[in-house]
Design an enzyme around this catalytic site. Structure first.
Site, PDB file in Angstrom:
ATOM      1  N   HIS A   1      -6.458  -4.281  -5.038  1.00  0.00           N
ATOM      2  CA  HIS A   1      -7.155  -4.708  -3.832  1.00  0.00           C
ATOM      3  C   HIS A   1      -6.220  -4.859  -2.644  1.00  0.00           C
ATOM      4  O   HIS A   1      -6.580  -4.523  -1.516  1.00  0.00           O
ATOM      5  CB  HIS A   1      -7.875  -6.038  -4.087  1.00  0.00           C
ATOM      6  CG  HIS A   1      -8.682  -6.521  -2.926  1.00  0.00           C
ATOM      7  ND1 HIS A   1      -9.729  -5.793  -2.392  1.00  0.00           N
ATOM      8  CD2 HIS A   1      -8.600  -7.653  -2.170  1.00  0.00           C
ATOM      9  CE1 HIS A   1     -10.253  -6.451  -1.376  1.00  0.00           C
ATOM     10  NE2 HIS A   1      -9.585  -7.578  -1.223  1.00  0.00           N
TER      11      HIS A   1
ATOM     12  N   ASP B   1      -9.321  -1.520  -7.804  1.00  0.00           N
ATOM     13  CA  ASP B   1      -9.584  -2.752  -7.061  1.00  0.00           C
ATOM     14  C   ASP B   1     -10.614  -3.592  -7.807  1.00  0.00           C
ATOM     15  O   ASP B   1     -11.763  -3.159  -7.974  1.00  0.00           O
ATOM     16  CB  ASP B   1     -10.107  -2.382  -5.667  1.00  0.00           C
ATOM     17  CG  ASP B   1     -10.262  -3.572  -4.743  1.00  0.00           C
ATOM     18  OD1 ASP B   1     -10.396  -4.702  -5.244  1.00  0.00           O
ATOM     19  OD2 ASP B   1     -10.268  -3.366  -3.520  1.00  0.00           O
TER      20      ASP B   1
ATOM     21  N   SER C   1     -10.137  -5.750   3.746  1.00  0.00           N
ATOM     22  CA  SER C   1     -11.155  -6.466   2.973  1.00  0.00           C
ATOM     23  C   SER C   1     -12.228  -7.029   3.916  1.00  0.00           C
ATOM     24  O   SER C   1     -12.900  -6.263   4.609  1.00  0.00           O
ATOM     25  CB  SER C   1     -10.498  -7.555   2.134  1.00  0.00           C
ATOM     26  OG  SER C   1     -11.387  -8.072   1.168  1.00  0.00           O
TER      27      SER C   1
END
Length: 248
Positions: A230, A200, A103
């Protein structure tokens, strides 16, 4: 092989907590996500893999995250977390590194690779979120959030993963300084593997694909896990992550 732990002193008196597995090969360096820490499922799985395979592995917490010191709300910016990553590479990694960024960590990994081109040998990115402050976060701020930012400089953003996140005006303004997705290629030539969930809710797969297409290097593989979320922390996702790291 056991894991060592310690702290890295920063010039302003803050301390970054880290854990390391001694081993062979380029050091695999974990770069976590926004408000995440080095004890998450993926980071722990890589530690177990490194110990079993005798591979060098390092994980750490950015300022204001996990076991590291520092006020997340007062000092947390992309500039600071980039500096943390570079400090860790300089002080704790001998030789080349393989950056594994999740991320926000995918953005930090790209910034670190651009700053230390001779040190980074390859990257594995999970749901990478470059420019997320400007392209993903800012457009989703509701009117009440914008009012709070204007009045107080901070908005407490609700989160599916726990307590609300403090989003500061400083974070948003600073993040714009480090944008890498634009008209120019992202000057990263090393091999890159990207794992992205099709389901996601935080980083749309098209955003991660935009990064894959922007990278100037040609050895780039983008894997879309259609039902992946995610975190990509299911057993099958962890297996894909480890397989991607083992390519290098």
């Amino acid at each position: 092989m056991s894991e060592r732990a310690g702290t890295l002193d920063r010039p302003d008196g803050e301390r970054l907590a880290w854990r390391a597995v001694d081993g062979v090969g380029p050091t695999v360096v974990w770069l976590g996500g926004f408000r995440s820490d080095m004890t998450g499922t993926k980071a722990e799985a890589l530690a177990e893999w490194a110990q079993a395979k005798g591979r060098a592995y390092l994980r750490f917490d950015y300022l204001g995250h996990g076991q590291s010191s520092g006020d997340f709300q007062a000092k947390g910016t992309i500039t600071r977390w980039r500096e943390d990553a570079l400090a860790v590479l300089d002080a704790l990694v001998d030789g080349p590194a393989i950056l594994v960024g999740s991320s926000m960590g995918g953005w930090i990994a790209c910034l670190a690779a651009m700053a230390q081109r001779g040190r980074v040998a390859a990257m594995v990115l999970i749901a990478p979120a470059p420019d997320f402050t400007e392209k993903l976060m800012a457009p989703e701020i509701p009117p009440e959030g914008r009012a709070a930012l204007a009045a107080d400089g901070v908005w407490l953003r609700p989160s599916e993963y726990g307590d609300p996140y403090p989003i500061t005006r400083a974070l948003l303004e600073d993040g714009a300084r480090w944008s890498i997705l634009g008209s120019e290629p992202v000057p990263i030539e090393v091999p890159v593997r990207i794992l992205q969930g099709g389901a996601d809710p935080d980083v749309p797969w098209r955003h991660a694909l935009e990064l894959a297409n922007a990278l100037s290097g040609q050895d780039v593989t983008f894997t879309l896990i259609k039902d992946g979320d995610h975190r990509l922390s299911r057993p099958q996702d962890i297996a894909r992550l480890i397989a991607a790291v083992e390519e290098f």
